[in-house]
Design a protein around this motif. Sequence first.
Motif, PDB file in Angstrom:
ATOM      1  N   GLY A 148      25.245  12.833  31.356  1.00 43.10           N
ATOM      2  CA  GLY A 148      26.202  12.437  30.338  1.00 43.10           C
ATOM      3  C   GLY A 148      25.553  11.584  29.273  1.00 43.10           C
ATOM      4  N   ASP A 149      26.215  11.480  28.122  1.00 43.59           N
ATOM      5  CA  ASP A 149      25.739  10.665  27.006  1.00 43.59           C
ATOM      6  C   ASP A 149      26.801   9.608  26.727  1.00 43.59           C
ATOM      7  N   SER A 150      26.432   8.338  26.837  1.00 40.74           N
ATOM      8  CA  SER A 150      27.418   7.268  26.723  1.00 40.74           C
ATOM      9  C   SER A 150      27.451   6.607  25.350  1.00 40.74           C
ATOM     10  N   ARG A 151      26.688   7.139  24.372  1.00 39.20           N
ATOM     11  CA  ARG A 151      26.707   6.545  23.027  1.00 39.20           C
ATOM     12  C   ARG A 151      26.658   7.650  21.980  1.00 39.20           C
ATOM     13  N   GLY A 184      19.971  15.857  15.143  1.00 41.35           N
ATOM     14  CA  GLY A 184      21.305  15.290  15.181  1.00 41.35           C
ATOM     15  C   GLY A 184      21.347  13.807  14.890  1.00 41.35           C
ATOM     16  N   VAL A 185      20.254  13.238  14.355  1.00 45.02           N
ATOM     17  CA  VAL A 185      20.289  11.837  13.938  1.00 45.02           C
ATOM     18  C   VAL A 185      21.353  11.688  12.852  1.00 45.02           C
ATOM     19  N   GLU A 186      22.187  10.658  12.987  1.00 46.32           N
ATOM     20  CA  GLU A 186      23.252  10.432  12.026  1.00 46.32           C
ATOM     21  C   GLU A 186      23.043   9.116  11.287  1.00 46.32           C
ATOM     22  N   ALA A 187      23.799   8.957  10.211  1.00 48.17           N
ATOM     23  CA  ALA A 187      23.810   7.704   9.444  1.00 48.17           C
ATOM     24  C   ALA A 187      25.254   7.225   9.387  1.00 48.17           C
ATOM     25  N   PRO A 188      25.768   6.725  10.507  1.00 45.54           N
ATOM     26  CA  PRO A 188      27.194   6.371  10.567  1.00 45.54           C
ATOM     27  C   PRO A 188      27.529   5.151   9.712  1.00 45.54           C
ATOM     28  N   GLU A 189      28.746   5.129   9.225  1.00 43.61           N
ATOM     29  CA  GLU A 189      29.209   3.980   8.476  1.00 43.61           C
ATOM     30  C   GLU A 189      29.202   2.750   9.374  1.00 43.61           C
ATOM     31  N   GLY A 190      28.664   1.656   8.879  1.00 45.82           N
ATOM     32  CA  GLY A 190      28.556   0.438   9.670  1.00 45.82           C
ATOM     33  C   GLY A 190      27.161   0.175  10.181  1.00 45.82           C
ATOM     34  N   GLY A 191      26.254   1.146  10.029  1.00 48.55           N
ATOM     35  CA  GLY A 191      24.865   0.918  10.420  1.00 48.55           C
ATOM     36  C   GLY A 191      24.271  -0.241   9.638  1.00 48.55           C
ATOM     37  N   ASP A 192      23.412  -1.007  10.285  1.00 42.98           N
ATOM     38  CA  ASP A 192      22.915  -2.248   9.681  1.00 42.98           C
ATOM     39  C   ASP A 192      22.119  -2.036   8.397  1.00 42.98           C
ATOM     40  N   PHE A 193      21.463  -0.868   8.241  1.00 45.12           N
ATOM     41  CA  PHE A 193      20.549  -0.683   7.120  1.00 45.12           C
ATOM     42  C   PHE A 193      21.099   0.236   6.032  1.00 45.12           C
ATOM     43  N   GLY A 194      22.193   0.950   6.310  1.00 40.76           N
ATOM     44  CA  GLY A 194      22.766   1.832   5.308  1.00 40.76           C
ATOM     45  C   GLY A 194      21.805   2.905   4.838  1.00 40.76           C
ATOM     46  N   TRP A 246      20.918   1.968  13.935  1.00 41.01           N
ATOM     47  CA  TRP A 246      20.755   0.600  14.447  1.00 41.01           C
ATOM     48  C   TRP A 246      21.991  -0.224  14.088  1.00 41.01           C
ATOM     49  N   ASP A 247      22.526  -0.956  15.096  1.00 36.29           N
ATOM     50  CA  ASP A 247      23.846  -1.533  14.903  1.00 36.29           C
ATOM     51  C   ASP A 247      24.001  -2.828  15.704  1.00 36.29           C
ATOM     52  N   THR A 248      23.694  -3.944  15.052  1.00 33.17           N
ATOM     53  CA  THR A 248      23.896  -5.246  15.700  1.00 33.17           C
ATOM     54  C   THR A 248      24.880  -6.134  14.948  1.00 33.17           C
ATOM     55  N   LYS A 249      25.242  -5.726  13.737  1.00 37.18           N
ATOM     56  CA  LYS A 249      26.083  -6.561  12.883  1.00 37.18           C
ATOM     57  C   LYS A 249      27.394  -5.849  12.560  1.00 37.18           C
ATOM     58  N   SER A 250      28.455  -6.638  12.446  1.00 37.17           N
ATOM     59  CA  SER A 250      29.763  -6.116  12.043  1.00 37.17           C
ATOM     60  C   SER A 250      29.730  -5.744  10.542  1.00 37.17           C
ATOM     61  N   PRO A 251      30.429  -4.676  10.127  1.00 35.82           N
ATOM     62  CA  PRO A 251      31.270  -3.774  10.927  1.00 35.82           C
ATOM     63  C   PRO A 251      30.418  -2.824  11.748  1.00 35.82           C
ATOM     64  N   TYR A 252      30.932  -2.406  12.892  1.00 34.35           N
ATOM     65  CA  TYR A 252      30.171  -1.594  13.820  1.00 34.35           C
ATOM     66  C   TYR A 252      30.442  -0.105  13.617  1.00 34.35           C
ATOM     67  N   THR A 253      29.474   0.687  14.032  1.00 32.41           N
ATOM     68  CA  THR A 253      29.554   2.133  13.845  1.00 32.41           C
ATOM     69  C   THR A 253      30.590   2.770  14.769  1.00 32.41           C
ATOM     70  N   TYR A 254      31.050   3.936  14.346  1.00 28.04           N
ATOM     71  CA  TYR A 254      31.969   4.766  15.128  1.00 28.04           C
ATOM     72  C   TYR A 254      33.245   4.026  15.545  1.00 28.04           C
ATOM     73  N   ARG A 308      33.748   0.977  16.533  1.00 29.43           N
ATOM     74  CA  ARG A 308      33.687   0.015  17.635  1.00 29.43           C
ATOM     75  C   ARG A 308      34.153  -1.372  17.183  1.00 29.43           C
ATOM     76  N   ASP A 309      34.594  -2.166  18.169  1.00 28.33           N
ATOM     77  CA  ASP A 309      34.943  -3.556  17.874  1.00 28.33           C
ATOM     78  C   ASP A 309      33.859  -4.523  18.313  1.00 28.33           C
ATOM     79  N   LYS A 310      32.757  -3.996  18.857  1.00 30.15           N
ATOM     80  CA  LYS A 310      31.607  -4.826  19.213  1.00 30.15           C
ATOM     81  C   LYS A 310      30.343  -3.985  19.137  1.00 30.15           C
ATOM     82  N   ALA A 311      29.207  -4.656  19.159  1.00 29.05           N
ATOM     83  CA  ALA A 311      27.924  -3.955  19.035  1.00 29.05           C
ATOM     84  C   ALA A 311      27.704  -3.032  20.231  1.00 29.05           C
ATOM     85  N   PRO A 312      27.110  -1.859  20.015  1.00 26.75           N
ATOM     86  CA  PRO A 312      26.853  -0.933  21.122  1.00 26.75           C
ATOM     87  C   PRO A 312      25.700  -1.411  21.990  1.00 26.75           C
ATOM     88  N   TYR A 313      25.633  -0.837  23.192  1.00 28.41           N
ATOM     89  CA  TYR A 313      24.517  -1.150  24.083  1.00 28.41           C
ATOM     90  C   TYR A 313      23.284  -0.377  23.629  1.00 28.41           C
TER      91      TYR A 313
END
Length: 516
Positions: free
Chosen positions: A225-228, A428-438, A475-483, A485-490
């Motif tokens: 399975g894929d958890s992220r 399949g690398v994505e650039a989701p909204e909320g990523g730290d580097f845009g 990469w996602d350590t700062k709010s707003p978070y990707t996908y 989320r209400d907190k940073a992903p693992y």
Amino acid sequence: MKKIVIRVGIGLLALIGIGVIYGYSQLKDRHPGYEVDLKITSGEENDLRVGFAKRDITPTGFDTWNDANNDSRYRKKDGDSFNDLNGNGKFDAVWMAGFHQGRPANGVNDPLWARAMVVDDGQHKVALCVIDMMGFGHDDVVTARKRIDTSLGLDYVIIASTHVHSSPDLMGLWGPNPFKSGIDPDYLESVIDQIVDAIEEAARKAEPAELKFAEDLSSAIPLVGDSRPPKVLDAGIRLMQAISKETGKTIGTLLNWGNHPETLWSGNVLLTSDFPHYYRKFVEEGITYNDSLVAEGLGGVALFANGAVGGLMTTRPPDTIAHPITEAILTGATFEKAEAQGMALALISLKALEKGEMISKASLAVRAKTIALKVENKLFRLAGFLGIFKRGYVKRKHLRSEVAAWSLGPASFVHVPGELYPEILNGGVEAPEGGDFGLAPQEVPAIRDLMKHRYKFFVGLSNDEVGYIIPKSQWDTKSPYTYGRDKAPYGEVNSLGPETSTVIYNSVKELLEDLN
């Protein structure tokens, strides 16, 4: 008063000096001047010689313990106690890697192994050794390489880990508490010795062989399975079987698939190689059920090499596995479930090899390169300073590591030093909204799109373990978070930093361009 101030100042300066000297001693380069920049070009195809060997690396003589509240954490305040088997008054524990600190082993379910393969095309020799461990640092890889008998003529040696989460801590991060290393130096030395012995035996036992390549890219999807997000797997099974020209028997088989060996999860306190144990066992010995032969084994030595497991590729307790014979649906974190998983993988592999492609001649080509990776993770830097994460720096905040690519006949192999997110490998690398580097995706095209051979093996945790290799645009350590989320992903907490993926990707791309 003035004298007191002076004395305090001198004392503080002395403490600072001691701290600097201590930190330097922990972070100094263990192998000054060591560098790999290997380029072996493919030549005329020759007859092949192949050898396999294995060595048991299961620890022995350790103390067991009594878990008063069954939380798999050793805490005296909880009423936990240990069984002093050698009477020395100390808890001689094996601290298990993965999940959390303070998890001592309480026995052995199945042996842990160092399993090695050597391929010789008459001109050059490549060795691959995989150990049943969470990870094996590059400094220790270099130490092992330096001990191998040079008269064997090995051009390149790869040492990888299965990444099993029920093995002894060889990286230091999973000791009795966050401030104490879990490494037993004597045990680490014994593992290095057994790696060297396995590689040397495989080289000395190499015999004329044919190779059979096979793959099944879809049947094992239900087993991982894929958890992220994004949902991208490395679920294809790729296989290489070596068959003796003299006896017609299997010398050994390379099994390559991507999943965390943590089906038994965090509550397990028995040393085990998890599903790879059963996968290798059933490939070697075959499968019998109710006294009836279900599938005949190949014999020889089966070697499991893990793939791209970042992301997080895993089989969690809620995930179900269907037993491949009884069709019973298994859940939880049990050895029965791990066995069914290994059996299913073995059946898929044995069936695929029935239609494999045989070759009798080939030529090796190899590219390998030392790289420097920046440690931006502050917890890793602190652990290094304290001597818990025992890694030397080649320059300020940078570790030495390594990438490699090689080819043999219709197959190519890529090796990276950690847990690669599968989207970097398969696309399949994505650039989701909320990523730290845009940023737009950086690690494109996918690594497998750059591999020009038919069979595209990928082995993560090779020659090092640097944690998760995360696409920089994700990469996602700062709010707003990707996908949403209400907190940073693992993931980021166990990564060197956001630059790791681009350095490794660009280095692999360069190697593959040379190799092709």
